[in-house]
Design a protein around this motif. Structure first.
Motif, mmCIF file in Angstrom:
data_model
loop_
_atom_site.group_PDB
_atom_site.id
_atom_site.type_symbol
_atom_site.label_atom_id
_atom_site.label_comp_id
_atom_site.label_asym_id
_atom_site.label_seq_id
_atom_site.Cartn_x
_atom_site.Cartn_y
_atom_site.Cartn_z
ATOM 1 N N SER A 79 0.862 -1.181 0.000
ATOM 2 C CA SER A 79 0.000 0.000 0.000
ATOM 3 C C SER A 79 0.897 1.229 0.000
ATOM 4 C CB SER A 79 -0.919 -0.003 1.234
ATOM 5 O OG SER A 79 -0.193 0.367 2.400
ATOM 6 N N ASP A 80 0.306 2.379 0.195
ATOM 7 C CA ASP A 80 1.099 3.607 0.262
ATOM 8 C C ASP A 80 1.647 3.846 1.667
ATOM 9 O OD1 ASP A 80 -1.296 4.229 1.439
ATOM 10 O OD2 ASP A 80 -1.636 6.067 0.320
ATOM 11 N N GLU A 81 1.478 2.867 2.569
ATOM 12 C CA GLU A 81 1.995 2.953 3.930
ATOM 13 C C GLU A 81 3.039 1.863 4.147
ATOM 14 O OE1 GLU A 81 -1.569 4.667 6.606
ATOM 15 O OE2 GLU A 81 -1.886 2.612 5.885
ATOM 16 N N ASP A 85 2.969 -1.628 6.370
ATOM 17 C CA ASP A 85 2.938 -2.881 5.597
ATOM 18 C C ASP A 85 4.027 -3.846 6.066
ATOM 19 O OD1 ASP A 85 0.852 -1.878 4.083
ATOM 20 O OD2 ASP A 85 2.103 -1.374 2.363
#
Length: 106
Positions: A79-81, A85
């Protein structure tokens, strides 16, 4: 999308390559098995090879856990995290090695 990182000590490179070959040959659900990386890269604390999957199943995790031998494995969503993650959302098989968190975006 999920990434799977299989960690190996350099003296066991041949075993890691054999495991990589087995995964490539036996798993149609794996999108890609990347070549062995025999140095430290990114947030990873050991040499490793990477696998990409569209989704993760309990069956795949159990299968990989059975064939991984003594290798540690990190499974994480993408994800964008990146930090979450690789930490909070991560699944470990074998010994949990952690990652260099400072190399990941929160």
């Amino acid at each position: 999308m999920y990434h799977v990182h299989v960690y190996f000590p350099l003296q066991r490179q041949a075993e890691a390559q054999a495991l990589s070959d087995t995964i490539r040959q036996e798993r149609a659900d794996v999108l890609c098995v990347f070549p062995l990386v025999c140095k430290l890269v990114g947030p990873h604390k050991m040499p490793m090879f990477e696998i990409h999957l569209a989704s993760i199943s309990d069956e795949f995790v159990a299968w990989l856990d059975k064939i991984r031998g003594e290798f540690s494995v990190l499974i994480h969503p993408v994800s964008d995290e990146e930090l979450r993650d690789h930490t909070e959302r991560a699944i470990w098989l074998g010994r949990e090695l952690g990652v260099f968190e400072e190399k990941l975006e929160a």
